[in-house]
Design a protein around this motif. Sequence first.
Motif, PDB file in Angstrom:
ATOM      1  N   MET A  94       4.817   4.240  -4.334  1.00 11.00           N
ATOM      2  CA  MET A  94       5.352   4.710  -3.058  1.00 11.00           C
ATOM      3  C   MET A  94       4.670   6.052  -2.803  1.00 11.00           C
ATOM      4  N   GLY A  95       3.503   5.981  -2.171  1.00  9.23           N
ATOM      5  CA  GLY A  95       2.742   7.188  -1.914  1.00  9.23           C
ATOM      6  C   GLY A  95       3.336   7.990  -0.774  1.00  9.23           C
ATOM      7  N   THR A  96       3.108   9.286  -0.788  1.00  7.72           N
ATOM      8  CA  THR A  96       3.593  10.158   0.282  1.00  7.72           C
ATOM      9  C   THR A  96       2.414  10.907   0.886  1.00  7.72           C
ATOM     10  N   SER A  97       2.699  11.657   1.956  1.00 12.26           N
ATOM     11  CA  SER A  97       1.647  12.415   2.616  1.00 12.26           C
ATOM     12  C   SER A  97       1.050  13.480   1.691  1.00 12.26           C
ATOM     13  N   ALA A  98       1.704  13.739   0.552  1.00 12.34           N
ATOM     14  CA  ALA A  98       1.159  14.685  -0.422  1.00 12.34           C
ATOM     15  C   ALA A  98      -0.180  14.208  -0.979  1.00 12.34           C
ATOM     16  N   LEU A  99      -0.417  12.900  -0.934  1.00 12.52           N
ATOM     17  CA  LEU A  99      -1.706  12.377  -1.413  1.00 12.52           C
ATOM     18  C   LEU A  99      -2.881  12.958  -0.636  1.00 12.52           C
ATOM     19  N   ALA A 100      -2.636  13.310   0.630  1.00 11.23           N
ATOM     20  CA  ALA A 100      -3.711  13.829   1.478  1.00 11.23           C
ATOM     21  C   ALA A 100      -4.067  15.272   1.164  1.00 11.23           C
ATOM     22  N   SER A 101      -3.208  15.962   0.419  1.00 10.08           N
ATOM     23  CA  SER A 101      -3.479  17.370   0.103  1.00 10.08           C
ATOM     24  C   SER A 101      -3.722  17.629  -1.380  1.00 10.08           C
ATOM     25  N   SER A 102      -3.357  16.682  -2.229  1.00  6.02           N
ATOM     26  CA  SER A 102      -3.432  16.897  -3.680  1.00  6.02           C
ATOM     27  C   SER A 102      -4.814  17.290  -4.168  1.00  6.02           C
ATOM     28  N   ARG A 103      -5.834  16.614  -3.679  1.00  6.26           N
ATOM     29  CA  ARG A 103      -7.189  16.886  -4.156  1.00  6.26           C
ATOM     30  C   ARG A 103      -7.616  18.318  -3.866  1.00  6.26           C
ATOM     31  N   ASN A 104      -7.117  18.891  -2.767  1.00  7.43           N
ATOM     32  CA  ASN A 104      -7.482  20.259  -2.413  1.00  7.43           C
ATOM     33  C   ASN A 104      -6.562  21.309  -3.028  1.00  7.43           C
ATOM     34  N   LEU A 105      -5.369  20.898  -3.435  1.00 11.28           N
ATOM     35  CA  LEU A 105      -4.424  21.830  -4.053  1.00 11.28           C
ATOM     36  C   LEU A 105      -4.604  21.912  -5.565  1.00 11.28           C
ATOM     37  N   TYR A 106      -4.910  20.766  -6.166  1.00  8.62           N
ATOM     38  CA  TYR A 106      -5.086  20.691  -7.623  1.00  8.62           C
ATOM     39  C   TYR A 106      -6.546  20.377  -7.918  1.00  8.62           C
ATOM     40  N   THR A 124       6.962   6.710   8.977  1.00 13.07           N
ATOM     41  CA  THR A 124       6.623   8.103   9.225  1.00 13.07           C
ATOM     42  C   THR A 124       7.896   8.839   9.632  1.00 13.07           C
ATOM     43  N   PHE A 125       7.826  10.149   9.616  1.00 13.63           N
ATOM     44  CA  PHE A 125       8.950  10.929  10.118  1.00 13.63           C
ATOM     45  C   PHE A 125       8.462  12.321  10.493  1.00 13.63           C
ATOM     46  N   PRO A 126       9.087  12.903  11.508  1.00 16.19           N
ATOM     47  CA  PRO A 126       8.690  14.245  11.910  1.00 16.19           C
ATOM     48  C   PRO A 126       9.286  15.287  10.978  1.00 16.19           C
ATOM     49  N   PRO A 244       0.080  23.556  22.203  1.00 17.50           N
ATOM     50  CA  PRO A 244      -0.590  22.301  22.564  1.00 17.50           C
ATOM     51  C   PRO A 244      -1.484  21.788  21.431  1.00 17.50           C
ATOM     52  N   GLY A 245      -1.402  20.476  21.182  1.00 15.43           N
ATOM     53  CA  GLY A 245      -2.242  19.864  20.149  1.00 15.43           C
ATOM     54  C   GLY A 245      -1.632  19.864  18.766  1.00 15.43           C
ATOM     55  N   PHE A 246      -0.491  20.513  18.583  1.00 16.24           N
ATOM     56  CA  PHE A 246       0.147  20.538  17.262  1.00 16.24           C
ATOM     57  C   PHE A 246       0.721  19.157  16.958  1.00 16.24           C
ATOM     58  N   ASP A 247       0.388  18.633  15.787  1.00 10.30           N
ATOM     59  CA  ASP A 247       0.834  17.277  15.432  1.00 10.30           C
ATOM     60  C   ASP A 247       0.882  17.136  13.916  1.00 10.30           C
ATOM     61  N   VAL A 248       2.067  17.051  13.372  1.00 15.05           N
ATOM     62  CA  VAL A 248       2.254  16.849  11.930  1.00 15.05           C
ATOM     63  C   VAL A 248       3.328  15.795  11.727  1.00 15.05           C
ATOM     64  N   ALA A 249       2.985  14.751  11.001  1.00 14.17           N
ATOM     65  CA  ALA A 249       3.961  13.722  10.630  1.00 14.17           C
ATOM     66  C   ALA A 249       3.863  13.495   9.131  1.00 14.17           C
ATOM     67  N   ALA A 250       4.992  13.437   8.481  1.00 12.60           N
ATOM     68  CA  ALA A 250       5.013  13.054   7.073  1.00 12.60           C
ATOM     69  C   ALA A 250       5.113  11.535   7.004  1.00 12.60           C
ATOM     70  N   TRP A 251       4.715  10.944   5.880  1.00 12.09           N
ATOM     71  CA  TRP A 251       4.707   9.489   5.800  1.00 12.09           C
ATOM     72  C   TRP A 251       4.894   8.993   4.374  1.00 12.09           C
ATOM     73  N   PHE A 252       5.303   7.736   4.280  1.00 14.51           N
ATOM     74  CA  PHE A 252       5.389   7.008   3.022  1.00 14.51           C
ATOM     75  C   PHE A 252       4.552   5.742   3.157  1.00 14.51           C
ATOM     76  N   ALA A 253       3.879   5.357   2.082  1.00 16.11           N
ATOM     77  CA  ALA A 253       2.999   4.189   2.138  1.00 16.11           C
ATOM     78  C   ALA A 253       2.857   3.574   0.752  1.00 16.11           C
ATOM     79  N   SER A 306      -8.288  11.043   7.378  1.00 19.97           N
ATOM     80  CA  SER A 306      -8.080  12.021   8.445  1.00 19.97           C
ATOM     81  C   SER A 306      -7.169  13.156   7.995  1.00 19.97           C
ATOM     82  N   GLU A 307      -6.075  12.800   7.311  1.00 20.69           N
ATOM     83  CA  GLU A 307      -5.129  13.807   6.841  1.00 20.69           C
ATOM     84  C   GLU A 307      -5.742  14.691   5.758  1.00 20.69           C
ATOM     85  N   THR A 308      -6.561  14.097   4.897  1.00 13.22           N
ATOM     86  CA  THR A 308      -7.215  14.864   3.844  1.00 13.22           C
ATOM     87  C   THR A 308      -8.139  15.919   4.438  1.00 13.22           C
TER      88      THR A 308
END
Length: 323
Positions: A94-106, A124-126, A244-253, A306-308
């Motif tokens: 059950m992956g989360t949107s954290a997968l898109a940032s992990s490579r750059n954080l760790y 998804t959820f706001p 304008p243009g701000f767009d952030v959604a969290a997700w599970f996949a 895209s998220e990464t």
Amino acid sequence: MINRRRLIALAATSALAPAVIRPVFAEAWPARSVYLVVPYPPGGSTDVVARVTGERLSRIWGQQVVIENKPGAGTNFAAETVAKSNPDGYTMLMGTSALASSRNLYHSLRYAITDLAPVTLVCTFPLLLLVPNSSPAKSVAEFLAFARENKGKVTYASPGIGTTPHLAGELFKRMTGVEMTHVPYRGDAPALTDTMAGRVDLQIGGTAMLEQVRAGQVRGLAVTTAKRSPVAPELPTVAETGVPGFDVAAWFAFFVAAKTPPAIIEKMHVDTVGALGDPVVKAKLEQVGMVVSGSTPEELAALLQSETEKWGAVIKDAKITLD
């Protein structure tokens, strides 16, 4: 008696047998329990989504979907477990949107994102932007004015360093030019306590806090998604109220180990989309603030890429690191 022509025919049939048998094995999946690895402890929204979808998939597959909670290392312990599992379809993430940032954080992860194969987006959820009831800000535009008038004094809370709400806050700062000091907490709940008490000026967090917003305990300013969310239709978007243009959604996949047979991934995808279309499943997920999605594996791969890229730029600019 077997003549020469019959013998040749039998030999040809034997040679073709593996090609005939392989699809039968793929069609028979799953033949035993499937483990769904969740990167958070029981009881949270990730766990709830996993159990609701897992229960429906158990009925579809005629095999038990076993939830295995493996929290730790910013969801990376669970991701590594699945990435290094046997690629037979019996271990899912059950992956989360954290997968898109992990490579750059760790910078010392023991798995690569390419070790995981996308299956389907689940939901998804706001995120929510909240302020104390004592705040003078009643909109995002008013909060920006407040932040500019109190330069260097404004704080914002998140459920932890490197979380999607933290990154959303840094993106907010980047797009508006306002100065805010990040105050990380161990989860949304303790952050919400301090927000309601007025000890922080802004909180960015999940939709579980809609209950407190609707009870009048804290003021909701906006949702972070590009469009208004069906789970909180009363709240405007950040984009329409000041940024304008701000767009952030969290997700599970759902993800599985790379090299899992395509036929199994396709069955997982089709059956999960079918499960998400069940009215009971949809209603249960909406009750915890989720927007049911579903996607093809290719669409999920594109979202992850895209998220990464988006979060990589934010993390680099804000100099965030976790190791």
